[in-house]
Design a protein around this motif. Structure first.
Motif, PDB file in Angstrom:
ATOM      1  N   VAL A 267      38.131  39.920  44.741  1.00  0.00           N
ATOM      2  CA  VAL A 267      37.496  38.923  43.869  1.00  0.00           C
ATOM      3  C   VAL A 267      38.367  37.672  43.854  1.00  0.00           C
ATOM      4  CG1 VAL A 267      36.733  38.415  41.515  1.00  0.00           C
ATOM      5  CG2 VAL A 267      36.434  40.722  42.447  1.00  0.00           C
ATOM      6  N   ASP A 268      37.806  36.574  44.371  1.00  0.00           N
ATOM      7  CA  ASP A 268      38.497  35.278  44.294  1.00  0.00           C
ATOM      8  C   ASP A 268      38.157  34.652  42.959  1.00  0.00           C
ATOM      9  OD1 ASP A 268      39.651  35.359  46.888  1.00  0.00           O
ATOM     10  OD2 ASP A 268      37.646  35.002  47.713  1.00  0.00           O
ATOM     11  N   TRP A 269      39.186  34.318  42.181  1.00  0.00           N
ATOM     12  CA  TRP A 269      38.922  33.906  40.796  1.00  0.00           C
ATOM     13  C   TRP A 269      39.582  32.590  40.407  1.00  0.00           C
ATOM     14  CZ3 TRP A 269      43.134  33.944  37.251  1.00  0.00           C
ATOM     15  CH2 TRP A 269      44.338  34.437  37.785  1.00  0.00           C
ATOM     16  N   ALA A 270      40.632  32.148  41.112  1.00  0.00           N
ATOM     17  CA  ALA A 270      41.277  30.885  40.743  1.00  0.00           C
ATOM     18  C   ALA A 270      41.962  30.289  41.961  1.00  0.00           C
ATOM     19  CB  ALA A 270      42.301  31.106  39.632  1.00  0.00           C
ATOM     20  N   GLU A 271      41.884  29.001  42.061  1.00  0.00           N
ATOM     21  CA  GLU A 271      42.521  28.244  43.157  1.00  0.00           C
ATOM     22  C   GLU A 271      44.002  28.597  43.255  1.00  0.00           C
ATOM     23  OE1 GLU A 271      41.969  25.729  46.217  1.00  0.00           O
ATOM     24  OE2 GLU A 271      40.419  25.801  44.677  1.00  0.00           O
ATOM     25  N   GLY A 272      44.432  28.950  44.457  1.00  0.00           N
ATOM     26  CA  GLY A 272      45.867  29.190  44.672  1.00  0.00           C
ATOM     27  C   GLY A 272      46.383  30.514  44.123  1.00  0.00           C
ATOM     28  N   GLN A 273      45.465  31.370  43.609  1.00  0.00           N
ATOM     29  CA  GLN A 273      45.887  32.679  43.075  1.00  0.00           C
ATOM     30  C   GLN A 273      45.457  33.779  44.040  1.00  0.00           C
ATOM     31  OE1 GLN A 273      47.685  33.265  40.124  1.00  0.00           O
ATOM     32  NE2 GLN A 273      47.921  31.050  40.230  1.00  0.00           N
ATOM     33  N   PRO A 274      46.289  34.826  44.210  1.00  0.00           N
ATOM     34  CA  PRO A 274      45.858  35.921  45.089  1.00  0.00           C
ATOM     35  C   PRO A 274      44.598  36.585  44.534  1.00  0.00           C
ATOM     36  CG  PRO A 274      47.852  36.515  43.866  1.00  0.00           C
ATOM     37  CD  PRO A 274      47.603  35.060  43.607  1.00  0.00           C
ATOM     38  N   SER A 275      43.717  37.048  45.458  1.00  0.00           N
ATOM     39  CA  SER A 275      42.481  37.680  44.981  1.00  0.00           C
ATOM     40  C   SER A 275      42.797  39.029  44.330  1.00  0.00           C
ATOM     41  CB  SER A 275      41.483  37.834  46.130  1.00  0.00           C
ATOM     42  OG  SER A 275      42.091  38.535  47.181  1.00  0.00           O
ATOM     43  N   LEU A 276      41.877  39.481  43.498  1.00  0.00           N
ATOM     44  CA  LEU A 276      42.036  40.753  42.778  1.00  0.00           C
ATOM     45  C   LEU A 276      41.184  41.801  43.483  1.00  0.00           C
ATOM     46  CD1 LEU A 276      41.601  39.226  39.202  1.00  0.00           C
ATOM     47  CD2 LEU A 276      43.764  39.711  40.378  1.00  0.00           C
ATOM     48  N   ASP A 308      54.261  47.944  44.118  1.00  0.00           N
ATOM     49  CA  ASP A 308      53.228  48.919  44.511  1.00  0.00           C
ATOM     50  C   ASP A 308      52.073  49.031  43.508  1.00  0.00           C
ATOM     51  OD1 ASP A 308      54.820  49.551  46.714  1.00  0.00           O
ATOM     52  OD2 ASP A 308      55.989  50.968  45.520  1.00  0.00           O
ATOM     53  N   VAL A 309      51.551  47.887  43.094  1.00  0.00           N
ATOM     54  CA  VAL A 309      50.366  47.910  42.225  1.00  0.00           C
ATOM     55  C   VAL A 309      49.241  47.163  42.938  1.00  0.00           C
ATOM     56  CG1 VAL A 309      51.541  48.136  40.002  1.00  0.00           C
ATOM     57  CG2 VAL A 309      51.168  45.855  40.959  1.00  0.00           C
ATOM     58  N   ALA A 310      48.010  47.558  42.626  1.00  0.00           N
ATOM     59  CA  ALA A 310      46.861  46.947  43.312  1.00  0.00           C
ATOM     60  C   ALA A 310      46.677  45.488  42.904  1.00  0.00           C
ATOM     61  CB  ALA A 310      45.605  47.745  43.006  1.00  0.00           C
ATOM     62  N   ASN A 311      46.928  45.204  41.634  1.00  0.00           N
ATOM     63  CA  ASN A 311      46.692  43.854  41.112  1.00  0.00           C
ATOM     64  C   ASN A 311      47.825  43.420  40.194  1.00  0.00           C
ATOM     65  OD1 ASN A 311      43.779  43.398  42.003  1.00  0.00           O
ATOM     66  ND2 ASN A 311      43.593  45.343  40.925  1.00  0.00           N
ATOM     67  N   LYS A 312      48.310  42.198  40.395  1.00  0.00           N
ATOM     68  CA  LYS A 312      49.299  41.654  39.452  1.00  0.00           C
ATOM     69  C   LYS A 312      49.131  40.151  39.351  1.00  0.00           C
ATOM     70  CE  LYS A 312      52.877  41.830  43.036  1.00  0.00           C
ATOM     71  NZ  LYS A 312      54.127  42.450  43.454  1.00  0.00           N
ATOM     72  N   VAL A 313      49.298  39.655  38.135  1.00  0.00           N
ATOM     73  CA  VAL A 313      49.203  38.207  37.894  1.00  0.00           C
ATOM     74  C   VAL A 313      50.340  37.794  36.961  1.00  0.00           C
ATOM     75  CG1 VAL A 313      46.699  37.997  38.242  1.00  0.00           C
ATOM     76  CG2 VAL A 313      47.561  38.593  35.988  1.00  0.00           C
TER      77      VAL A 313
END
Length: 374
Positions: A267-276, A308-313
Motif C-alpha cells: 500500500v503506497d500511502w505517502a510521498e517518500g515513505q516506504p509502502s506498507l 525483522d518486522v513487516a511494517n515500520k514507520v
C-alpha cells in the motif's frame, strides 16, 4: 456432550424467529428504514447499534407494532404481523424510562400484566416469585419504586417485561440511565437472565461497548440500512467497511493505493515513505484506492528501530492518553498522518521510557490491518 457454539444463523435448517422482508419505513419524505431484510433467531441476544437517527428505534417500534412498515413485511414465528395490534403480539417492550407505577409495590408492578390477563391468583403468585428470584429482588418486593435504586428499578422493569413469558423482549437503551459501573454490572445480569429464560432479546443501543458485551450478534446501522451483521469479534477484527471500523472502538485508518505483491498487497500511502504490506483474502486491482484499518493495540511502539518486522514507520509522540491499565500514544508521522499505538501499563509510572515529543518507531505485522475498499 461438548458444548456447541450458539450460531443458529449458520444453520440452513434453522427457522428464524423474526424476519424483516424488504421493509421500508417512510415518515413523509424521510426514509427511516431503507429496504431492509434481516433474520433474527430464537434465543439470540441481538443488538441494533448505530448513531442517533440511523433507524434502530424505528426497527424496534415496528417489531412491537407501534409503527407500520410503509413497504415489506415483518414475520414473527412465521406469522405476518401486518395489522396485528401490539398487545396481540408475542412481544414485550422495556422502555428506557422503565415506566413503573409509582403507587404500586415492586411485587404489584411485576404482577400487573398477569392480573390484566386474568390469570388465576396462585399462578400469578408463583410467576411473580420466580421473577423476583431471577432478578434478585425478593427482599424488595414490598417497596415502592422511589424506595429502591436506579439499578433495582431497571430490574423491576425487566421482571415485569418477562413475567408474561414473551417470545421476544425488546429493550430500548435499557441501561441509559445508569452510571458507568452499574451499567457494566447490569450488562452481565442481563446476559445471565437472557440465558436462563431463553427469551430472545433485541436491544437498541448507541453504546458500542454495551453491544459488544451483551450481544450474540451486532447489527451496525447507518441511515436506515444495516451495514454489517456479525458476532462481536468479527465486527471488531474484520469490519466490512471504514464506517464499521470507525464506529466500533479505536482505529487507525490510512488511505492509500494497493499493488499486488507476494501473497498480499503493498500500500503506497505517502510521498517518500516506504509502502506498507498487508496480507488479505480480498482482491484489489493494481493502483486501486483502499483504506488500511488497524486497531491501536496491534501497533508496537519503541524508541529503537525494530528489526525483522513487516511494517515500520517513524514518528513523534504528540499526546498520551493515560487510561489506567493502558496508555494510548498519539504519534505524528512524517507526512502529518496521526496514528495511535496502545501499550499495557505493566510498569510503574517512573519506569516508563516513552514520553511527549519523543521520536519513536511504530511497527506491526502484515496480518494486523484489514484492507478495505475506498
Amino acid at each position: 456432550m461438548a458444548d456447541t457454539v450458539f450460531a443458529p444463523w449458520e444453520d440452513p435448517n434453522e427457522k428464524p424467529l423474526i424476519q424483516f422482508v424488504n421493509v421500508t419505513k417512510r415518515f413523509g419524505d424521510f426514509v427511516a428504514i431503507d429496504n431492509l431484510t434481516q433474520d433474527i433467531f430464537a434465543k439470540e441476544f441481538f443488538a441494533l447499534l448505530g448513531p442517533s437517527g440511523c433507524g434502530k428505534t424505528t426497527m424496534m417500534r415496528m417489531l412491537a407494532g407501534f409503527e407500520t412498515p410503509t413497504e415489506g413485511k415483518i414475520l414473527i414465528g412465521g406469522q405476518d404481523m401486518t395489522g396485528i395490534a401490539p398487545n396481540k403480539r408475542p412481544v414485550n417492550m422495556m422502555f428506557q424510562s422503565y415506566a413503573l407505577f409509582p403507587h404500586l409495590s415492586v411485587w404489584e408492578n411485576i404482577a400487573f400484566g398477569l392480573k390484566r390477563e386474568g390469570k388465576p391468583k396462585d399462578q400469578i403468585e408463583a410467576r411473580v416469585s420466580e421473577m423476583l428470584r431471577l432478578t434478585r429482588l425478593d427482599r424488595f418486593a414490598q417497596r415502592k419504586p422511589h424506595q429502591i435504586s436506579g439499578g433495582q428499578r431497571q430490574r423491576v422493569a425487566l421482571a415485569r417485561s418477562l413475567a408474561k413469558a414473551p417470545k421476544l423482549l425488546l429493550l430500548d437503551e435499557p441501561l441509559g440511565a445508569l452510571d458507568a459501573k452499574l451499567r457494566q454490572d447490569t450488562q452481565f445480569e442481563l446476559m445471565d437472565i437472557q440465558e436462563k429464560t431463553g427469551t430472545t432479546f433485541v436491544i437498541v443501543t448507541h453504546d458500542q461497548e454495551e453491544a459488544m458485551t451483551v450481544a450474540s450478534r451486532v447489527a451496525v446501522m447507518d441511515e436506515g440500512r444495516i451495514i454489517q451483521v456479525a458476532t462481536p469479534p468479527v465486527i471488531y477484527e474484520l469490519p466490512n467497511s471504514v464506517y464499521v471500523a470507525d464506529f466500533i472502538g479505536d482505529v487507525n485508518i490510512i488511505a492509500g493505493a494497493a499493488t499486488p505483491a507476494n501473497d498480499g498487497y503493498d500500500v503506497d500511502w505517502a510521498e517518500g515513505q516506504p509502502s506498507l504490506h498487508v496480507k488479505t483474502d480480498k482482491s484489489f486491482s493494481k493502483g486501486q484506492k483502499c483504506f488500511l484499518a488497524m486497531r491501536p493495540e496491534k501497533v508496537a511502539i519503541s524508541a529503537d528501530e525494530p528489526q525483522d518486522v513487516a511494517n515500520k514507520v517513524r514518528g513523534q509522540i504528540i499526546d498520551i492518553a493515560y487510561l489506567g491499565n493502558l496508555s494510548t500514544y498519539h504519534v505524528k508521522l512524517a507526512d502529518g498522518t496521526m496514528m495511535k499505538a496502545q501499550l499495557a501499563n505493566t510498569r510503574r509510572l517512573s519506569r516508563r521510557s516513552l514520553t511527549w515529543e519523543d521520536r519513536v518507531w511504530l511497527s506491526w505485522t502484515d496480518t494486523a490491518p484489514v484492507l478495505l475498499e475506498a
